[in-house]
Design a protein around this motif. Sequence first.
Motif, PDB file in Angstrom:
ATOM      1  N   THR A   3      -1.758  -6.028   4.639  1.00  0.00           N
ATOM      2  CA  THR A   3      -2.163  -4.869   3.481  1.00  0.00           C
ATOM      3  C   THR A   3      -3.158  -5.417   2.619  1.00  0.00           C
ATOM      4  OG1 THR A   3      -0.537  -5.772   1.969  1.00  0.00           O
ATOM      5  CG2 THR A   3       0.322  -3.868   3.055  1.00  0.00           C
ATOM      6  N   THR A   4      -4.434  -4.890   3.153  1.00  0.00           N
ATOM      7  CA  THR A   4      -5.624  -5.578   2.691  1.00  0.00           C
ATOM      8  C   THR A   4      -5.790  -5.334   1.226  1.00  0.00           C
ATOM      9  OG1 THR A   4      -7.026  -3.513   3.017  1.00  0.00           O
ATOM     10  CG2 THR A   4      -6.503  -4.981   5.194  1.00  0.00           C
ATOM     11  N   ILE A  26       1.334   2.205   4.872  1.00  0.00           N
ATOM     12  CA  ILE A  26       1.253   0.624   5.685  1.00  0.00           C
ATOM     13  C   ILE A  26       1.231   0.907   7.091  1.00  0.00           C
ATOM     14  CG2 ILE A  26       2.227  -1.535   5.828  1.00  0.00           C
ATOM     15  CD1 ILE A  26       3.588  -1.343   2.978  1.00  0.00           C
ATOM     16  N   GLN A  83      -6.993  -1.957   0.363  1.00  0.00           N
ATOM     17  CA  GLN A  83      -5.716  -1.277  -0.098  1.00  0.00           C
ATOM     18  C   GLN A  83      -5.182  -1.516  -1.235  1.00  0.00           C
ATOM     19  OE1 GLN A  83      -3.905  -2.360   4.149  1.00  0.00           O
ATOM     20  NE2 GLN A  83      -3.412  -0.177   4.082  1.00  0.00           N
ATOM     21  N   SER A 137       1.508   8.009  -1.146  1.00  0.00           N
ATOM     22  CA  SER A 137       0.386   8.302  -1.520  1.00  0.00           C
ATOM     23  C   SER A 137       0.259   9.375  -2.808  1.00  0.00           C
ATOM     24  CB  SER A 137      -0.651   8.779  -0.636  1.00  0.00           C
ATOM     25  OG  SER A 137      -1.033   8.003   0.629  1.00  0.00           O
ATOM     26  N   ALA A 159       0.892  -1.338  -0.043  1.00  0.00           N
ATOM     27  CA  ALA A 159      -0.128  -0.032   0.073  1.00  0.00           C
ATOM     28  C   ALA A 159       0.869   1.277   0.051  1.00  0.00           C
ATOM     29  CB  ALA A 159      -0.910  -0.137   1.336  1.00  0.00           C
ATOM     30  N   GLU A 182      -7.475   0.330  -3.530  1.00  0.00           N
ATOM     31  CA  GLU A 182      -7.054   1.573  -3.698  1.00  0.00           C
ATOM     32  C   GLU A 182      -5.871   2.312  -4.449  1.00  0.00           C
ATOM     33  OE1 GLU A 182      -7.018   5.275  -0.194  1.00  0.00           O
ATOM     34  OE2 GLU A 182      -6.798   3.188   0.397  1.00  0.00           O
TER      35      GLU A 182
END
Length: 262
Positions: A218-219, A126, A222, A197, A123, A225
């Motif tokens: 880190t799903t 994180i 994510q 980001s 991500a 996204e």
Amino acid sequence: MPYAAVNGIQLFYRVDASAGSNAPWIVLSNSLGSDVSMWTPQVEALAAKFRVLRYDTRGHGRSDAPNGPYTLDQLAGDVIGLLDSLGIARTHFCGLSMGGITGIALAARHPERFGRVVLSNTAALIGSAATWSPRAARAREEGGMCALVDPVLQRWFTAGFIADHPLLLAGIRDVFRHTSGEGYAANCEALRDADASEEARTIKAPVLVIAGTHDQSTTAAQGRELAGSIEGARYVELDAAHLSNIERAGDFTKTLLEFLGD
């Protein structure tokens, strides 16, 4: 053993190149708490088509582990320094977790050096200080890495995979336990302080984001996204937890090769 003097430290690396000296390069960047061996499931297939460069991130494996904290700038700078030391002008890149956020910084800051970029189980931001600071403190304690290993492995893999692959897990556990406590802690601090980001939104390279359905670190949300923030990025979700390249090795390798071969 091959080492490169990079940014004041010695970085350990390996090259696998059965494809020959004219094949394109790909760099593989490890997760927190692992080393070059985490990419063993992919190396043979990749080396048939690419020159494969693996390295131990600073603080890991056979690379030096200077006192921390480290920064994302250092992690990305180490890769550029390694490429320069080996005379590699341009390469593809695949990083997982910590290696993935390193890849975001590299693709954003050095677009001329990287072709296709794979960001796996990662991500742009994180965790948080509430996660990383206590973990760093624990790692620096005597016996801290041994205390951390089982909780970490339970997040790296699903329960079924752990139960079905005891010998494989024994090797992964051994690598984690012998990771430098200072090196691990200093990389925890790098992740704590890193937010890529804004940089992710500037990436123009072809990007593949791989996520794990069962990843708690880190799903998958994510991952979606992250893919959504990069123009044209592809998103693939595997039936795995955090180390998807090991838990779903065949699917991961197939997905990686298809993306790199487009």
